[in-house]
Design a protein around this motif. Structure first.
Motif, short mmCIF file in Angstrom:
data_model
loop_
_atom_site.label_atom_id
_atom_site.label_comp_id
_atom_site.label_asym_id
_atom_site.label_seq_id
_atom_site.Cartn_x
_atom_site.Cartn_y
_atom_site.Cartn_z
N PHE A 147 0.85 -1.19 0.00
CA PHE A 147 0.00 0.00 0.00
C PHE A 147 0.89 1.24 0.00
O PHE A 147 1.76 1.40 0.87
CB PHE A 147 -0.92 0.00 1.22
CG PHE A 147 -1.92 -1.12 1.22
CD1 PHE A 147 -3.07 -1.04 0.46
CD2 PHE A 147 -1.70 -2.27 1.97
CE1 PHE A 147 -4.00 -2.06 0.46
CE2 PHE A 147 -2.63 -3.30 1.99
CZ PHE A 147 -3.78 -3.20 1.21
N GLN A 203 -11.88 -7.36 -5.65
CA GLN A 203 -11.09 -6.27 -6.21
C GLN A 203 -9.86 -6.83 -6.90
O GLN A 203 -9.41 -7.95 -6.61
CB GLN A 203 -10.67 -5.29 -5.11
CG GLN A 203 -10.03 -4.01 -5.60
CD GLN A 203 -9.89 -2.99 -4.48
OE1 GLN A 203 -10.72 -2.93 -3.57
NE2 GLN A 203 -8.84 -2.19 -4.53
N TYR A 205 -5.78 -6.25 -7.90
CA TYR A 205 -4.53 -5.59 -7.52
C TYR A 205 -3.50 -5.87 -8.62
O TYR A 205 -3.35 -7.02 -9.03
CB TYR A 205 -4.01 -6.11 -6.18
CG TYR A 205 -4.92 -5.84 -5.01
CD1 TYR A 205 -4.73 -4.72 -4.21
CD2 TYR A 205 -5.96 -6.70 -4.71
CE1 TYR A 205 -5.56 -4.48 -3.12
CE2 TYR A 205 -6.80 -6.46 -3.62
CZ TYR A 205 -6.60 -5.35 -2.84
OH TYR A 205 -7.42 -5.11 -1.78
N LYS A 217 -9.14 2.47 -14.32
CA LYS A 217 -9.65 2.29 -12.97
C LYS A 217 -10.37 0.97 -12.79
O LYS A 217 -10.49 0.47 -11.67
CB LYS A 217 -10.57 3.45 -12.59
CG LYS A 217 -9.86 4.79 -12.50
CD LYS A 217 -10.82 5.88 -12.06
CE LYS A 217 -10.09 7.22 -11.93
NZ LYS A 217 -11.01 8.30 -11.51
N ARG A 218 -10.89 0.41 -13.91
CA ARG A 218 -11.61 -0.86 -13.85
C ARG A 218 -11.08 -1.77 -14.95
O ARG A 218 -10.69 -1.32 -16.03
CB ARG A 218 -13.11 -0.65 -14.01
CG ARG A 218 -13.76 0.08 -12.86
CD ARG A 218 -15.27 0.26 -13.11
NE ARG A 218 -15.97 -1.02 -13.20
CZ ARG A 218 -16.41 -1.71 -12.16
NH1 ARG A 218 -16.21 -1.26 -10.93
NH2 ARG A 218 -17.06 -2.86 -12.33
N ASP A 223 -12.89 -3.09 -9.88
CA ASP A 223 -12.04 -1.95 -9.57
C ASP A 223 -10.59 -2.40 -9.43
O ASP A 223 -10.30 -3.50 -8.94
CB ASP A 223 -12.49 -1.28 -8.27
CG ASP A 223 -13.87 -0.64 -8.41
OD1 ASP A 223 -14.25 -0.33 -9.55
OD2 ASP A 223 -14.54 -0.49 -7.37
N VAL A 224 -9.68 -1.52 -9.84
CA VAL A 224 -8.24 -1.80 -9.76
C VAL A 224 -7.60 -0.78 -8.83
O VAL A 224 -7.78 0.43 -9.01
CB VAL A 224 -7.57 -1.74 -11.15
CG1 VAL A 224 -6.08 -2.04 -11.02
CG2 VAL A 224 -8.23 -2.71 -12.10
N ASP A 225 -6.87 -1.25 -7.83
CA ASP A 225 -6.15 -0.38 -6.90
C ASP A 225 -4.69 -0.30 -7.35
O ASP A 225 -3.87 -1.16 -6.99
CB ASP A 225 -6.25 -0.92 -5.47
CG ASP A 225 -5.72 0.07 -4.45
OD1 ASP A 225 -5.14 1.09 -4.85
OD2 ASP A 225 -5.86 -0.18 -3.23
N TRP A 226 -4.35 0.73 -8.13
CA TRP A 226 -3.00 0.84 -8.69
C TRP A 226 -1.98 1.27 -7.64
O TRP A 226 -0.78 1.20 -7.89
CB TRP A 226 -3.00 1.83 -9.84
CG TRP A 226 -3.70 1.31 -11.06
CD1 TRP A 226 -4.96 1.60 -11.48
CD2 TRP A 226 -3.16 0.39 -12.02
NE1 TRP A 226 -5.26 0.92 -12.63
CE2 TRP A 226 -4.17 0.16 -13.00
CE3 TRP A 226 -1.95 -0.28 -12.15
CZ2 TRP A 226 -3.99 -0.69 -14.07
CZ3 TRP A 226 -1.75 -1.12 -13.23
CH2 TRP A 226 -2.76 -1.33 -14.17
N HIS A 227 -2.44 1.74 -6.49
CA HIS A 227 -1.53 2.15 -5.42
C HIS A 227 -1.26 1.03 -4.43
O HIS A 227 -0.75 1.27 -3.33
CB HIS A 227 -2.08 3.37 -4.69
CG HIS A 227 -2.25 4.57 -5.56
ND1 HIS A 227 -1.20 5.15 -6.23
CD2 HIS A 227 -3.37 5.29 -5.88
CE1 HIS A 227 -1.64 6.19 -6.93
NE2 HIS A 227 -2.95 6.29 -6.74
N ALA A 228 -1.61 -0.20 -4.80
CA ALA A 228 -1.38 -1.36 -3.92
C ALA A 228 -0.97 -2.56 -4.75
O ALA A 228 -1.72 -3.53 -4.88
CB ALA A 228 -2.63 -1.66 -3.10
#
Length: 634
Positions: A147, A203, A205, A217-218, A223-228
């Protein structure tokens, strides 16, 4: 006619051979049909070709976890593996520590990440490392999610268990390149009344090595968490598969078999213990013998039963004898081959696994780590080194990328590979060293002797020599000892022993020839050097550290000339002095790397340093790369 007869005979012979071989062909055919017709074999073949199903992997991990808790062999085997890998600790250091001019302090960034309380609790601490090594033994894999705060570049490492990763999405053209990890988990929250409110979440990652130019973003409806990003750590993964296999999986059945063997052996021993003696009597005497055995034992004068050491008096027709055990007992050592299968599956010696060298073993055998085990544990250490290095490279890159990060540099995309390349400003190295102690118990005396021999070659920096010595002696906090012995520019400052005066020892500590100190004083102890010495006072008051013939050169601004002679230690730790004589106008006077540079240095520094030869030897090495008198300096 003769040829026709021979042909007929050959045909008959071939026909008889075919008839004789018919039963064999039928047997082979039956075996083949049985093999191919068995649905179990077909399912096994299909599963191994397409990898285990998700449900099958979860069941396998659950069994291995249970066995690691309940079965002593599996538990000890995994504990041994973890102790071999992490028991002696590891040293992780960055080569750039900010001690040199213009160099950034990468070590501070690395230490901040490793020593953070939250990171230590989840990933970098001793307890977390032991727990994750056990996870490789029971789960075969784990997932490190990093993260990241975009503005500061701060990274928090957390671990996702294997059961929460339901799918790995790879490059359609390259199955070995993961893009996303699909996480499915249940998030539990509480309402104001303390009632649980579970919520199913899903989700994506990204993989830590996947950072495309366009980051949607998806993806695939999630959803895609690019900051993790996630780093997948796995072991025992067959080629073409996506998931790892637990270390304990191959040992589970054999550990269960060894447990059942010991249970059966204990049951047999308990059964044999119920009957110790056999009384043989004829028909008319059986009733009397049975009544006599049922009677209580006699008592002594104090009323205590005499049930030990009694004497049996029987008629001739009766015979009392111990029940023979031959053929009825099974030695517990007979189950050792089962334990050996467990040790083979876990790559640990059976003597270590059973905590017993065996009947034919010896103490030396039980305490010796064989080479295959040493190589296997070294391989696991190498895996952990790569994991730590990859995580720390990401930490450094995010510190550079963030607008308020702790490091300066550039993050550019390579036009050929398409991957990001990080370059630190100020010619700062981003190399990180991961050092493991030897698995074998090396003799410290021999190791220190080898380090001493290497130091005497003059090619090993004193800081590295000190690190090697401290590591050989088993010192844990090596950095805490080395850092205070470095000056502002990263130069090594030699310590002075108690009551030690400048002389040949000072030259030796500085790496120079002790003979350069010259002939020692012939005066008696306690002689006052300032009394009646006939010395003229120092008239050099212009602050140029020169004998007056400076060729019109002006001195560097801010350089203060000492009014007293400096000893070797003080002079070596004086940063301004070193700058002046190595890079300033003093270097122009000495003209390093030209003939007579050492003599000019001694003449220039003689009025300001108590040991000019020792200091000039060190300056000569730093300016030219060789010591005075070295054949390469001629």
């Amino acid at each position: 006619m003769r040829q026709l007869a021979e042909a007929r005979n050959n045909a008959e012979l071939a026909e008889r051979r075919m008839i004789d071989a018919a039963p064999l062909q039928e047997s082979v055919g039956d075996l083949e049909r049985a093999l191919l017709g068995d649905p179990g074999w077909q399912r096994f073949t299909a599963v191994t070709q397409q990898e285990f199903t998700g449900e099958g992997m979860r069941q396998m991990r659950a069994v291995c976890r249970l066995m690691a808790i309940a079965n002593p062999l599996i538990r000890r085997g995994l504990n041994l593996r973890s102790a071999y890998v992490w028991g002696q600790g590891v040293e992780i250091t960055a080569r750039a520590n900010g001690q040199r001019d213009g160099e950034q302090d990468v070590q501070a960034v690395v230490s901040a990440f490793l020593r953070d309380d939250a990171n230590a609790r989840a990933f970098t601490g001793a307890s977390a490392r032991d727990r994750l090594e056990h996870a490789l033994g029971t789960d075969g894999e784990f997932f490190v999610v990093l993260f990241t705060r975009p503005r500061s570049g701060w990274v928090q490492a957390r671990v996702i268990v294997a059961d929460e990763i339901s799918d790995i999405i790879c490059n359609p053209e390259d199955r070995s390149e993961p893009w996303f990890y699909r996480r499915t988990w249940t998030e539990v929250s509480y309402d104001e009344h303390g009632v649980q409110e579970p919520r199913q979440r899903e989700q994506l990652y990204p993989a830590v090595d996947y950072r495309p130019v366009m980051r949607p973003k998806r993806y695939a409806g999630l959803d895609v968490d690019w900051h993790a990003p996630i780093l997948h750590v796995d072991v025992n993964r067959p080629e073409g598969w996506q998931r790892g296999i637990p270390d304990a999986y191959a040992a589970v059945n054999w550990a269960r078999a060894y447990k059942e063997f010991l249970e059966n052996w204990a049951t047999l021993m308990k059964s044999l213990a119920r009957f110790a003696w056999r009384l043989t009597a004829k028909g008319s005497q059986r009733g009397q013998a049975k009544a006599r055995l049922a009677a209580p034992p006699p008592v002594d004068s104090a009323g205590s039963p005499q049930d030990v050491g009694g004497v049996a008096l029987t008629p001739i027709e009766q015979q009392l004898e111990a029940i023979p055990k031959s053929g009825a007992t099974i030695d517990a050592e007979s189950g050792r081959p089962l334990a050996m299968m467990v040790s083979s599956a876990l790559d640990v010696p059976v003597t270590m696994l059973l905590s017993d060298p065996g009947q034919t073993g010896a103490r030396a055998t039980a305490e010796t780590l064989d080479q295959p085990t040493e190589l296997a544990m070294g391989q696991r250490r190498e895996l952990w080194s790569q994991v730590m290095l990859r995580v720390l490279r990401y930490v450094i890159a995010e510190q550079v990328r963030a607008p308020h990060g702790g490091l300066q540099g550039t993050v550019k995309r390579d036009p050929v590979t398409g991957r990001e390349v990080v370059r630190l400003a100020g010619d700062t190295s981003d190399v990180i060293d991961v050092s493991w102690p030897d698995l074998d118990d090396a003799d410290p005396v021999k190791v220190v002797a080898a380090i001493k021999a290497a130091s005497e070659t003059g090619t090993v920096p004193p800081e590295l020599v000190l690190r090697l010595l401290l590591t050989a002696l088993g010192v844990r906090d090596v950095d805490g000892i080395v850092q205070p012995m470095l000056d502002d520019e990263g130069g090594f400052v030699w310590p002075r022993g108690p009551g030690e005066v400048d002389g040949p020892a000072s030259y030796g500590r500085a790496g120079a020839d002790p003979a350069l100190s010259g002939v020692g004083s012939m005066r008696p102890d306690g002689w006052d050097e300032n009394a009646d010495c006939g010395c003229e006072p120092d008239t050099d008051t212009d602050g140029d550290l020169d004998d007056g013939d400076d060729g019109g050169l002006e001195e560097d601004a801010g350089l203060t000339v000492p009014n007293v002679l400096l000893d070797l230690r003080e002079a070596m730790s004086d940063r301004n002095l070193r700058k002046y004589w190595l890079h300033g106008k003093g270097a122009l006077k000495i003209r390093w790397n030209t003939g007579g540079d050492f003599s000019r240095c001694v003449r220039q520094l003689g009025k300001h340093v108590a040991d000019p030869k020792g200091l000039c030897a060190v300056y000569h090495k730093q300016a030219t790369g060789v010591w005075p008198g070295d054949k390469r300096n001629r």
